[in-house]
Design a protein around this motif. Structure first.
Motif, short mmCIF file in Angstrom:
data_model
loop_
_atom_site.label_atom_id
_atom_site.label_comp_id
_atom_site.label_asym_id
_atom_site.label_seq_id
_atom_site.Cartn_x
_atom_site.Cartn_y
_atom_site.Cartn_z
N GLN A 137 0.95 -1.23 0.07
CA GLN A 137 0.09 -0.07 -0.08
C GLN A 137 0.95 1.13 0.01
O GLN A 137 0.34 2.23 -0.32
N ASP A 138 2.21 1.15 0.33
CA ASP A 138 3.10 2.48 0.38
C ASP A 138 3.69 2.74 -1.01
O ASP A 138 4.20 3.62 -1.18
N GLY A 139 3.76 1.78 -1.83
CA GLY A 139 4.34 1.51 -3.18
C GLY A 139 4.85 0.47 -3.64
O GLY A 139 4.87 -0.50 -3.10
N GLU A 140 5.78 0.65 -4.61
CA GLU A 140 6.47 -0.61 -5.38
C GLU A 140 7.86 -0.37 -5.31
O GLU A 140 8.47 0.64 -5.18
N PHE A 141 8.54 -1.69 -5.39
CA PHE A 141 9.90 -1.55 -5.20
C PHE A 141 10.51 -3.03 -5.50
O PHE A 141 9.64 -3.85 -5.92
N PHE A 142 11.85 -3.04 -5.82
CA PHE A 142 12.38 -4.30 -6.12
C PHE A 142 13.44 -4.70 -5.05
O PHE A 142 14.09 -3.91 -4.46
N VAL A 143 13.45 -5.96 -4.72
CA VAL A 143 14.35 -6.62 -3.58
C VAL A 143 15.30 -7.45 -4.38
O VAL A 143 15.02 -8.03 -5.45
N ASN A 144 16.51 -7.24 -3.78
CA ASN A 144 17.52 -8.12 -4.41
C ASN A 144 18.40 -8.66 -3.35
O ASN A 144 18.69 -7.99 -2.41
N THR A 145 18.86 -9.99 -3.55
CA THR A 145 19.59 -10.89 -2.59
C THR A 145 20.71 -11.31 -3.26
O THR A 145 20.71 -11.56 -4.39
N PHE A 146 21.65 -11.17 -2.52
CA PHE A 146 23.14 -11.71 -3.40
C PHE A 146 23.68 -12.76 -2.31
O PHE A 146 23.58 -13.00 -1.15
N LYS A 147 24.60 -13.48 -3.14
CA LYS A 147 25.29 -14.86 -2.45
C LYS A 147 26.25 -14.20 -1.58
O LYS A 147 26.47 -14.88 -0.57
N THR A 148 27.06 -13.09 -1.94
CA THR A 148 28.05 -12.73 -1.17
C THR A 148 28.07 -11.02 -0.94
O THR A 148 27.28 -10.49 -1.73
N GLU A 149 28.68 -10.46 0.03
CA GLU A 149 28.68 -9.16 0.05
C GLU A 149 29.31 -8.57 -1.01
O GLU A 149 29.01 -7.39 -1.63
N LYS A 150 30.54 -9.48 -1.70
CA LYS A 150 31.24 -8.85 -2.72
C LYS A 150 30.36 -8.76 -4.23
O LYS A 150 30.49 -7.55 -4.79
N LEU A 151 29.32 -9.83 -4.16
CA LEU A 151 28.45 -9.69 -5.46
C LEU A 151 27.55 -8.44 -4.98
O LEU A 151 27.30 -7.59 -6.14
N LYS A 152 27.14 -8.06 -3.91
CA LYS A 152 26.27 -6.98 -3.58
C LYS A 152 26.85 -5.53 -3.93
O LYS A 152 26.44 -4.69 -4.64
N ASP A 153 28.29 -5.42 -3.55
CA ASP A 153 29.03 -4.26 -3.70
C ASP A 153 29.24 -3.92 -5.34
O ASP A 153 29.19 -2.93 -5.62
N GLU A 154 29.57 -5.11 -6.02
CA GLU A 154 29.66 -5.13 -7.26
C GLU A 154 28.41 -4.61 -8.16
O GLU A 154 28.53 -3.83 -8.96
N TRP A 155 27.22 -4.97 -7.74
CA TRP A 155 25.94 -4.72 -8.26
C TRP A 155 25.67 -3.02 -7.85
O TRP A 155 25.31 -2.42 -8.74
N MET A 156 25.95 -2.81 -6.47
CA MET A 156 25.86 -1.40 -6.18
C MET A 156 26.60 -0.55 -6.98
O MET A 156 26.15 0.80 -7.23
N ASP A 157 27.99 -0.88 -7.35
CA ASP A 157 28.64 -0.13 -8.13
C ASP A 157 28.27 0.17 -9.66
O ASP A 157 28.50 1.37 -9.96
N ARG A 158 27.16 -0.53 -9.92
CA ARG A 158 26.60 -0.52 -11.49
C ARG A 158 25.30 0.19 -11.18
O ARG A 158 24.64 0.26 -12.29
N ALA A 159 24.75 0.23 -10.21
CA ALA A 159 23.40 0.38 -10.05
C ALA A 159 22.93 2.01 -10.44
O ALA A 159 24.11 2.66 -10.23
#
Length: 141
Positions: free
Chosen positions: A73-95
């Motif tokens: 009811q508050d709105g729409e969003f995307f959730v991403n989960t990653f196998k490692t913190e390194k993968l999350k950091d790499e994804w965030m660098d390109r976000a």
């Protein structure tokens, strides 16, 4: 030996004995590191969705990254989960830098700022604004 040097030697000896004993002193500081509670396990898409009250629609369900679309009811969003913190950091660098992210251990949520501010509490995440690796939740004014 005069009185002052004796007192100083006695104080030094007492300090060494107290520091090396098992009942206190420095041993408490070493043991404290060993008795730290374990870090909680990173949240899954299903757990994140449950905490904010949405039913996730899976977009990507791979071993290294999972992505789901959520609508509340508050709105729409995307959730991403990653196998490692390194993968999350790499994804965030390109976000996209123009979109804010809510970030936690091995997960991110991408959506409008108003929505992220609403779900930040239940998820206990950090709000990253334009620079996803540096600009975290601004301090209250």
């Amino acid at each position: 030996m005069t009185t002052f040097p004796r007192l100083a030697a006695f104080a030094l000896l007492a300090g060494l004995v107290a520091g090396c004993s098992s009942g206190g002193g420095w041993s408490d500081y070493v043991a404290a590191g060993k008795n730290q509670p374990p870090k909680p396990a990173p949240l899954t898409i299903e757990q994140i969705s449950e905490k904010v009250g949405c039913k996730p629609k899976m977009q990507v369900d791979a071993d290294e990254v999972r992505t789901a679309y959520c609508k509340t009811q508050d709105g729409e969003f995307f959730v991403n989960t990653f196998k490692t913190e390194k993968l999350k950091d790499e994804w965030m660098d390109r976000a996209p830098e123009y979109n804010p992210h809510l970030v936690g251990p091995k997960w991110t949520v991408l959506g409008p700022l108003q929505v992220l501010e609403t779900i930040k509490g239940p998820l206990n995440g950090d709000l990253h604004l334009t620079d996803h690796r540096v600009s975290k939740t601004p301090a209250p004014k």
